[in-house]
Motif scaffolding. Structure first.
Motif, mmCIF file in Angstrom:
data_model
loop_
_atom_site.group_PDB
_atom_site.id
_atom_site.type_symbol
_atom_site.label_atom_id
_atom_site.label_comp_id
_atom_site.label_asym_id
_atom_site.label_seq_id
_atom_site.Cartn_x
_atom_site.Cartn_y
_atom_site.Cartn_z
ATOM 1 N N TRP A 401 0.830 -1.211 0.000
ATOM 2 C CA TRP A 401 0.000 0.000 0.000
ATOM 3 C C TRP A 401 0.866 1.262 0.000
ATOM 4 C CZ3 TRP A 401 -0.384 3.910 3.710
ATOM 5 C CH2 TRP A 401 -1.434 4.827 3.518
ATOM 6 N N ASN A 404 2.543 1.761 -3.456
ATOM 7 C CA ASN A 404 1.670 1.970 -4.615
ATOM 8 C C ASN A 404 0.589 3.011 -4.331
ATOM 9 O OD1 ASN A 404 2.676 -0.080 -6.636
ATOM 10 N ND2 ASN A 404 2.400 -1.390 -4.856
ATOM 11 N N GLU A 405 -0.457 2.624 -3.637
ATOM 12 C CA GLU A 405 -1.608 3.517 -3.473
ATOM 13 C C GLU A 405 -1.241 4.824 -2.767
ATOM 14 O OE1 GLU A 405 -6.077 3.576 -1.486
ATOM 15 O OE2 GLU A 405 -5.054 1.675 -1.816
ATOM 16 N N LYS A 409 -1.312 8.493 -4.655
ATOM 17 C CA LYS A 409 -2.464 9.355 -4.367
ATOM 18 C C LYS A 409 -2.217 10.394 -3.278
ATOM 19 C CE LYS A 409 -5.819 5.808 -5.701
ATOM 20 N NZ LYS A 409 -6.984 4.997 -5.239
#
Length: 439
Positions: A401, A404-405, A409
């Protein structure tokens, strides 16, 4: 335990040990010449040991510990050894359900940096020296006094500092009243003429003939901070003390609770008649304690903080500190609950304080010395939270997480703060998270 290992090693005594898992600290001990093994294996237990020292955190069914007990070896608790080491010294003992590691390290640093001198037995790694123990020819000891298993009742303080008295370790004490009674008993361990320095308002049952109270900024206390200003992730303030005012003190670490901890440390140093200019210089040079509001990444738009917080009150202080210093940034907290019993006892309190962050990620409970309790998992906290539900992740899922995320974001306009917190093995992830964020 590692501070004691370093103490004996510094005296030329052969030291080896066991720990449940390998950590940066155990690796450091091995590099210093102290062998450590990680399997509970009687074959690994040295048969020529003169003393076997253990912490009550070791489970009662531990094979090596029982091997030594059953064969008549001299087996001592950590607190019993500290008692013997410090019997003839001038002792500054710091107790509290939270705040004691940072405050102990602050006091020890002020005494060392100012040239006053001390022996230090700390519960965390002082960033200035990268160790939790140092020796001195001066017969003064600064000791973190641990309340777990009532260990601190073996110490004899000349100066006793109490930072907090909150319900904790209820697996040992049973009730909040028993916790408070133990701290009152600790205050009574003061030597004749000794000084008790306690946080204002933490319990009238803590009494002594000589007693000062300290506070963050309540002028009803004998010692407090005035004119606090936030400067570059740290603070500048005036230390108002029983006998003097030290103005323009600069503390280069985050968290308003650490200003309060430093007031306690400055009060101790002042009681020893250390020159105020030396105190100011020592405070300014203090780099903090590993895993206590420790900045891992600190740059515009992205801050990563690691902290040992594992009790609701500690988490509250941590989150308050972050919100004060970084009011515009989105705050993500990754929390590893420590102990099934603590999660069961304080699930509601954890849920209330953790609801204050923008995003919460819960890791599985770190069991330490405990066996699982049916029905008690990290989701016990999640079930009691209002508002947005936290995410529950494994360590591998968390790292994925972050890489990547989160990285894709995260809010680059207003910035983000990411925090790791817990007393288990979450610190093993810190380097991996840092590397992922930097890449």
């Amino acid at each position: 335990m590692s501070a004691l290992a370093r103490y004996f090693h510094s005296k030329g005594i052969a030291v080896s040990g066991y720990d449940k898992t390998e950590t940066p600290l155990t690796k450091a001990l091995e590099q210093e010449g102290i062998p450590v093994h990680y399997e509970d294996d009687i074959n690994e237990a040295p048969k020529d040991a003169d003393w076997v020292v253990y912490t009550p955190a070791v489970p009662k069914n531990h094979k090596e510990l029982n091997f030594y007990k059953e064969r008549g070896y001299t087996v001592l608790k950590r607190s019993e050894v500290l008692q013997q080491i410090t019997e003839s010294s001038f002792n500054i003992c710091v107790a509290g359900t939270h705040g004691k590691t940072t405050t102990t390290t602050m006091i020890a640093h002020l005494l060392r940096d100012s040239g006053y001198g001390c022996n230090a037995f700390l519960g965390g790694i002082a960033a200035n020296y990268n160790t939790n123990f140092w020796g001195s020819e001066k017969e003064v000891c600064v000791i973190e006094a641990d309340e777990y298993d009532r260990s601190f009742l073996r110490l004899s303080p000349d100066i006793a500092v109490v930072t907090a008295v909150d319900p904790d370790h209820l697996d040992i004490y049973g009730t909040e009243e028993n916790v408070r009674r133990a701290f009152a008993d600790f205050a009574q361990r003061l030597k004749p003429g000794g000084l008790l320095i306690r946080k204002l308002g933490i319990g009238k049952e803590l009494k002594a003939e000589r007693m000062w109270q300290y506070s963050l900024q309540n002028d009803q206390a004998n010692a407090y901070a005035a004119n606090i200003k936030i400067e570059d992730g740290g603070y500048r303030f005036d230390a108002v003390l029983p006998s003097q005012i030290i103005d323009g003190v600069r503390l280069n670490m985050g968290g308003m609770h650490n200003v309060e901890n430093m007031i306690a440390a400055i009060t101790v140093a002042s009681s020893l008649n250390i020159d105020q200019d030396k105190i100011k210089a020592a405070v300014a040079s203090f780099k903090g304690v590993k895993r206590r509001f420790e900045y891992i990444i600190r740059r515009k738009g992205l801050v990563f903080i690691d902290d040992y917080a594992h009790h609701p009150e500690e988490l509250k202080a941590l989150i308050n500190g972050v919100k004060t210093l970084f009011p515009q940034e989105k705050c993500t907290l990754i929390f590893q609950p420590h102990l099934y019993s603590r999660t069961k006892d304080f699930a509601q309190e954890f849920a209330a304080v953790l609801s204050r962050v923008d995003k919460l990620i819960l890791l599985p409970i770190y069991p330490a010395r405990e066996q699982p309790i049916p029905g008690i998992e990290s989701n016990r906290i999640a079930e009691k939270m209002d508002g947005g539900a936290p995410e529950i992740m494994t360590k591998d899922e968390l790292l994925d997480w972050v890489g990547n995320e989160f990285s894709e974001k995260r809010n680059r306009a207003f910035g983000e703060v990411i925090i790791t917190a817990g007393a288990g093995d979450i610190d093993k992830l810190v380097g991996l998270i840092k590397s992922s964020l930097e890449n």
